[in-house]
Design a protein around this motif. Structure first.
Motif, PDB file in Angstrom:
ATOM      1  N   TYR A 299       1.179  -0.935   0.111  1.00 46.00           N
ATOM      2  CA  TYR A 299       0.124   0.031   0.123  1.00 46.00           C
ATOM      3  C   TYR A 299       0.880   1.209  -0.062  1.00 46.00           C
ATOM      4  O   TYR A 299       1.645   1.204   0.538  1.00 46.00           O
ATOM      5  CB  TYR A 299      -0.335   0.274   0.877  1.00 46.00           C
ATOM      6  N   LEU A 300       0.838   2.236  -0.724  1.00 49.73           N
ATOM      7  CA  LEU A 300       1.084   3.977  -0.573  1.00 49.73           C
ATOM      8  C   LEU A 300       0.077   4.204  -0.110  1.00 49.73           C
ATOM      9  O   LEU A 300      -1.503   4.671  -0.943  1.00 49.73           O
ATOM     10  CB  LEU A 300       1.671   3.804  -2.308  1.00 49.73           C
ATOM     11  N   PRO A 324       1.276  -6.724  -6.331  1.00 47.20           N
ATOM     12  CA  PRO A 324      -0.028  -6.062  -6.517  1.00 47.20           C
ATOM     13  C   PRO A 324       0.048  -5.013  -4.944  1.00 47.20           C
ATOM     14  O   PRO A 324       1.079  -4.572  -4.579  1.00 47.20           O
ATOM     15  CB  PRO A 324      -0.848  -6.102  -5.795  1.00 47.20           C
ATOM     16  N   THR A 325      -0.279  -3.583  -6.351  1.00 47.40           N
ATOM     17  CA  THR A 325       0.924  -2.289  -5.498  1.00 47.40           C
ATOM     18  C   THR A 325      -1.335  -1.095  -5.424  1.00 47.40           C
ATOM     19  O   THR A 325      -1.330  -1.328  -6.099  1.00 47.40           O
ATOM     20  CB  THR A 325       1.963  -1.348  -5.388  1.00 47.40           C
ATOM     21  N   CYS A 326      -1.379  -0.912  -4.096  1.00 45.96           N
ATOM     22  CA  CYS A 326      -2.576   0.071  -4.456  1.00 45.96           C
ATOM     23  C   CYS A 326      -2.065   1.482  -3.503  1.00 45.96           C
ATOM     24  O   CYS A 326      -1.316   1.648  -2.346  1.00 45.96           O
ATOM     25  CB  CYS A 326      -3.295  -0.452  -2.754  1.00 45.96           C
ATOM     26  N   VAL A 327      -2.528   2.302  -4.583  1.00 49.62           N
ATOM     27  CA  VAL A 327      -2.751   4.264  -3.900  1.00 49.62           C
ATOM     28  C   VAL A 327      -3.749   4.012  -2.716  1.00 49.62           C
ATOM     29  O   VAL A 327      -5.341   4.195  -3.358  1.00 49.62           O
ATOM     30  CB  VAL A 327      -2.031   5.066  -4.955  1.00 49.62           C
ATOM     31  N   ASP A 328      -3.768   4.599  -1.827  1.00 48.35           N
ATOM     32  CA  ASP A 328      -4.642   4.893  -0.610  1.00 48.35           C
ATOM     33  C   ASP A 328      -4.891   6.151  -0.433  1.00 48.35           C
ATOM     34  O   ASP A 328      -3.200   6.908   0.325  1.00 48.35           O
ATOM     35  CB  ASP A 328      -4.535   3.810   0.599  1.00 48.35           C
ATOM     36  N   ALA A 346       3.208  -1.337   3.815  1.00 48.47           N
ATOM     37  CA  ALA A 346       2.856   0.192   3.395  1.00 48.47           C
ATOM     38  C   ALA A 346       4.249   1.020   3.655  1.00 48.47           C
ATOM     39  O   ALA A 346       4.677   1.539   4.371  1.00 48.47           O
ATOM     40  CB  ALA A 346       1.537   0.149   5.045  1.00 48.47           C
ATOM     41  N   ILE A 347       3.667   1.792   2.594  1.00 49.64           N
ATOM     42  CA  ILE A 347       4.424   2.458   2.812  1.00 49.64           C
ATOM     43  C   ILE A 347       4.081   4.294   2.785  1.00 49.64           C
ATOM     44  O   ILE A 347       3.335   4.223   2.248  1.00 49.64           O
ATOM     45  CB  ILE A 347       5.270   2.739   1.430  1.00 49.64           C
TER      46      ILE A 347
END
Ligand code: G6P
Length: 610
Positions: A299-300, A324-328, A346-347
């Protein structure tokens, strides 16, 4: 948002406090105030409006004391007014308090204090604090520090506070919880602030406070206490930032200076992470190949411009690491019950490191077992102390509310991190990674070229478009990501309504808004997507739009009104270059409109409340 300054020492406090307030102006505020100890009483001068309005109040000339607190307020509870401005005093005018943050249970506390004979002059949540301190001080017959400690134990929410008292004219008590506050150490004098740049011209030596650490400051002593008032030792840190880095340095505005600082900011952020094209080095991020293989989701998480940097980085993590990368958006992440477990990385990206929603999202991810990395521009800021690992962009202080150099530095840092993870995972073709590293190393020079060659063209364009009511930004892939950032910049500082659209999505609604003469800015940096985007641009041309194209490609025909050519690079990192013309368009349009570029209305640099 609200800003705090404090001084205690041998010098006259007022000029130092006003100097600090002026440096805090960039955070965004609507009123300002100052209190100093003058003999046996507290002088309290405040007003709605700018610090210059505060300086023009005649009584301010009568402040000679060398202990004082000051504040810029960004209204939350109660409208901007002199009465609602800080500092706030208790009913008997013994304690004065400035406060950043929000006291969530203030209604309850007001009721409690009212039942005990206290009354309130303002609509703020803050006014309960000095009265609560007074209540415990008189009821418990305790020390100044104990009274502040007891009062804080009743507060729910976030606070950074400074307290002075007529009964202890040589002492100040400060404490923070979920709101930034630093202590700057001088020679027999102490400077306190919510923000390092505000006191950087006085000292480079700082103590960074953790939540619910209490500090008792006298003219020559600083004593730290933990949540139970046990004495603790704190390490003095030296900031590498230069005080002049927080000045305009001959530029008309901070934003313009910061746009021009991008080659250096990128160079310094690359720093020792990428010294040759063979590898990216992040030795402090001790995630091994096994740890990384175990990660099923990245997660970004961030807000505003930092979130836009995350959108660009998503592609890099997916392309290079195949995770898999999600931007939140941080304020969404924390309430949407995201799937987080020990396979999550989580970044958190935050220029200031103090954005309330980003901090809360980080705490949530950590509590649910994620591995966490903080990316910030401010050494020792809250997110860097909360996360398992932290990385710094080296953009230097960013003062303009509209973020520029932080965005490009964040993308550079995240790109190198994605490459480093790909190296550890052996997840990607070696030549591809080598080319990407080489492209990153050449970015500073390419930004310099844009700043040298495109400014006149953009100034002229701005003269043509500054009276627009609406504008559109189009792109595909990372060009869409940067379109979002370009559109945000324009909105923030020129107050022109604008929307960013994925070019292919245009036909599904927004094209209904395209009419004769409307300006559409398109970004085109990916050869593979060129034809598709060009046909979308053709659709708006057919409907009468004026087209501006930011590109590094050889376009098959030149039917656009304005073409802004930028240097070539990999589409994965092209936003670092294509955002520069977009930042400049926003800047020069705002200047044409005669607006305050650095301090746009209603906005704050650091959003420290939810
Ligand atoms: C505010 C600022 C933006 C910034 C955002 C996130 O809205 O005006 O420029 O992008 O906060 O701030 P952060 O410090 O967390 O990057």
């Amino acid at each position: 948002m609200c800003g705090i300054v404090g001084y205690i020492g041998e010098k006259k406090a007022k000029p130092i406090l006003i100097n600090g307030l002026l440096k805090l102006e960039y955070r965004g505020y609507d009123s300002a105030g100052i209190s100093t100890i003058e003999g046996s009483s507290i002088s309290n001068i405040k007003t709605k409006g700018r610090v210059s309005a505060l300086e023009n109040i005649p009584e301010i000339q009568q402040l000679f004391g060398n202990v004082g607190i000051a504040h810029t307020r960004w209204a939350t509870h109660g409208k901007p007014s002199t009465l609602n401005s800080h500092p706030h005093l208790d009913n008997s005018k013994v304690f004065a308090v400035v406060h950043n943050g929000i006291i969530e249970n203030y209604t309850e506390l007001r009721e409690f204090l009212s039942q005990n004979g206290y009354h309130f002059l303002s609509e703020t949540d803050t006014e309960v604090i000095p009265n609560l301190i007074h209540y415990y001080f008189t009821k418990n017959n305790c020390s100044f520090l104990q009274a502040v400690h007891k009062a804080c134990s009743k507060l729910k929410g976030s606070f950074a506070i400074e307290v002075i008292s007529t009964l202890f004219p040589n002492t100040m008590i400060v404490v923070r919880k979920d709101s930034p506050l630093v202590i700057g150490k001088g020679n027999n004098e102490t400077f306190i602030s919510s923000d390092i740049p505000a006191i950087l011209s006085f000292t480079k030596n700082f103590y960074l406070l953790n939540d619910l650490e209490f500090v008792e400051i006298t003219k020559n002593e600083i004593s730290f206490y933990d949540i139970n008032l046990n004495p603790i030792n704190k390490e003095l840190k030296t900031m590498e930032w230069d005080a002049t880095a927080a000045e305009k340095d001959g530029f008309e505005d901070y934003m313009l200076k910061e746009i021009h600082e991008q080659p250096r900011a990128i160079r310094e952020t690359i720093g020792s992470h990428l010294t040759n094209i063979n590898s990216c080095d992040f030795e402090d991020i001790t995630l091994s190949k096994d740890d990384l293989t175990n990660i099923s989701q990245i997660y970004l998480v961030a807000c505003g411009t930092a979130m836009h940097a995350g959108l660009v980085a998503k592609n890099l993590f997916e392309k290079c690491c195949h995770i898999p990368t999600c931007v939140d958006i941080a304020s969404e992440f924390r309430y949407r019950d995201p799937i987080i477990n020990n396979k999550t990385l989580a970044i958190f990206i935050s220029q200031s490191g103090e954005t309330a929603d980003t901090i809360a999202a980080l705490k949530l991810a950590k509590a649910n077992g994620a591995k966490t990395i903080a990316i910030s521009n401010v050494i020792g800021s809250s997110i860097t102390r909360e996360a398992d690992f932290c990385l710094y962009t080296h953009a230097g202080p960013e003062i303009a509310v509209a973020s520029t150099k932080a965005y490009t530095s964040q993308i550079v840092l995240l790109s190198m991190l994605a490459i480093c993870f790909a190296e550890r995972l052996a997840s990607c073709d070696k030549v591809f990674l080598q080319e990407l590293r080489s492209e990153i190393l050449s970015l500073p020079e390419k930004v310099e070229i844009i700043l040298k060659e495109n400014i006149e063209q953009i100034k002229n364009l701005s003269k043509e478009i500054y009276q627009e009511k609406d504008m559109f930004y189009l792109g595909r892939g990372t060009d869409y990501n940067v379109a979002m950032e370009g559109s945000l910049k324009l909105k923030e500082i020129s107050y022109i309504h604008s929307e960013a659209y994925a070019a292919g999505e245009l036909k599904h609604g927004t094209i209904a808004l395209i009419e004769n003469g409307i300006t559409v800015v398109s970004i085109l940096t990916d050869e593979n997507l060129m034809e598709k985007t060009i046909s979308n641009i053709q659709e708006v041309i057919t409907r009468g739009a004026k087209t501006v194209v930011v590109t590094n490609l050889e376009l098959p025909n030149k039917k656009y009104d304005i073409i802004i050519n930028i240097p070539k690079t990999s589409p994965l990192i092209s936003p670092i270059l294509s955002v520069i013309p977009l930042q400049l368009i926003a800047y020069y349009v705002s200047k044409e409109k005669g607006l305050d570029v650095d301090k746009p209305r209603n906005l704050a640099k650091s959003v420290t409340v939810e």
